[in-house]
Enzyme design. Structure first.
Site, short mmCIF file in Angstrom:
data_model
loop_
_atom_site.label_atom_id
_atom_site.label_comp_id
_atom_site.label_asym_id
_atom_site.label_seq_id
_atom_site.Cartn_x
_atom_site.Cartn_y
_atom_site.Cartn_z
N ASP A 187 -32.71 -18.02 5.36
CA ASP A 187 -33.36 -17.12 4.41
C ASP A 187 -33.51 -17.71 3.02
O ASP A 187 -33.99 -17.04 2.10
CB ASP A 187 -32.62 -15.78 4.34
CG ASP A 187 -31.12 -15.89 4.42
OD1 ASP A 187 -30.60 -17.02 4.39
OD2 ASP A 187 -30.45 -14.84 4.52
N ASP B 124 -26.72 -20.35 4.12
CA ASP B 124 -27.45 -19.10 4.02
C ASP B 124 -27.73 -18.81 2.54
O ASP B 124 -26.93 -19.16 1.66
CB ASP B 124 -26.62 -17.97 4.62
CG ASP B 124 -27.38 -16.66 4.79
OD1 ASP B 124 -27.81 -16.37 5.91
OD2 ASP B 124 -27.52 -15.93 3.78
N HIS C 257 -20.82 -12.08 6.36
CA HIS C 257 -20.47 -11.08 5.36
C HIS C 257 -19.32 -10.17 5.78
O HIS C 257 -18.80 -9.41 4.96
CB HIS C 257 -21.67 -10.18 5.04
CG HIS C 257 -22.79 -10.89 4.33
ND1 HIS C 257 -22.59 -11.63 3.20
CD2 HIS C 257 -24.12 -10.95 4.60
CE1 HIS C 257 -23.75 -12.14 2.79
NE2 HIS C 257 -24.69 -11.74 3.62
#
Length: 308
Positions: free
Chosen positions: A243, A159, A122
């Site tokens: 995740d 992800d 990110h």
């Protein structure tokens, strides 16, 4: 030849406030899950500021260093914090990813898994966000281009959150093909298929909340793997976030360990056909500790099996 495993105790120096999902215990869960596996275990070296400058300006590094607290935490935004050892930990991630690229490209290992924290995908050019300080995988990709002379590197980011930082850092980089599958809508709000990069080299694959492994497999078989085979990468990097697991508290996809194993196996098959099996995988998210450990074990097991 076996799979290399890079990590370092310094990654525990990045402490978040109590109750924060990106916690020291994440790496402990990963290490427990991999404890009995036959791996080439290597301490991740410290990355250098020159490594970071492959993607970020010096002022970004200086700003983070200046913001480090003497004790406790300093908040960057509502999600992202600094502790006294946070930059040291993040430098281990950068150094581990670059060293893994060095090892794999030199033939010292065919593939590698880098388990460090904080994660990286990110982090934008001058913005630390989403638990991330530096764009670790983007830096490793640029390292492969600029220091090893590669001309075609692929990054696969599975992800559950879109890798907005990797996308922004590599928006104009024609030598890197970036593919991100992610739940949408979800933080950080980017990742639409229309976001293609300056050279059309970015592919975003949104997945609907509540969807599971069947939808993911269809998307990769239909959209991702044919395009990557045509691209013929010389190295594949993975932003390996876990995740998307059904048990994860921060998102709403319903993947299971078998789905991570399938996806890893297919990436390794592609790498075997295109680039001699050269894969470097770097840990990103995954916030349910049991699911994280089990999913990483499934992922690394497939990396090892691909060597046979």
């Amino acid at each position: 030849m076996t799979t290399a495993y890079f990590t370092h105790p310094d990654c525990d120096l990045h402490e978040n406030p109590p109750g924060h999902p990106e916690q020291v215990a994440r790496l402990q869960a990963v290490n427990r899950a991999l404890a009995g596996m036959d791996l080439l275990r290597i301490e991740a070296p410290l990355g250098t500021e020159a490594d970071i400058r492959l993607c970020h300006p010096q002022r970004h590094i200086d700003r983070l260093r200046a913001a480090l607290p003497a004790q406790g935490w300093a908040g960057i935004d509502g999600d992202t914090c600094l502790a006294p050892g946070s930059v040291q930990a993040a430098l281990r991630g950068v150094g581990g990813a670059c060293a893994a690229v060095d090892l794999v490209l030199s033939g010292g290992a065919r593939n590698a898994f880098v388990a460090t924290r904080p994660p990286g995908h990110h982090a934008e050019t001058e913005t630390a966000m989403g638990f991330c300080l530096f764009g670790t995988v983007a830096i490793a990709a640029k390292h492969a281009l600029e220091r090893h002379g590669l001309s075609r590197v692929a990054i696969v980011d599975f992800d559950v959150h879109h890798g907005n930082g990797t996308q922004e850092l590599l928006w104009g980089e024609s030598r890197i093909r970036f593919v991100s599958s992610h739940q949408m809508p979800l933080y950080p709000g980017s990742g639409a298929p229309s976001e293609r990069g300056a050279q059309g080299q970015i592919s975003n694959i949104p997945l609907s909340g509540g969807s599971g492994g069947a939808e993911m497999r269809a998307a990769y078989d239909g959209l991702v793997f044919p395009a990557l085979a045509d691209y013929a990468p010389e190295l594949i990097l993975i932003s390996a976030g876990f995740d998307a697991h059904a048990a994860d508290p921060l998102a709403g996809l319903n993947w299971r360990e078998a789905d991570f194993a399938w996806l890893t196996r297919r990436i390794c098959d592609l790498a075997r056909d295109q680039c001699g099996g050269r894969v470097v995988s770097c840990l990103e998210g995954g916030y349910d500790l049991d699911a994280l450990g089990a999913s990483v074990a499934a992922h690394v097991t497939e990396l090892i099996k691909s060597l046979n």
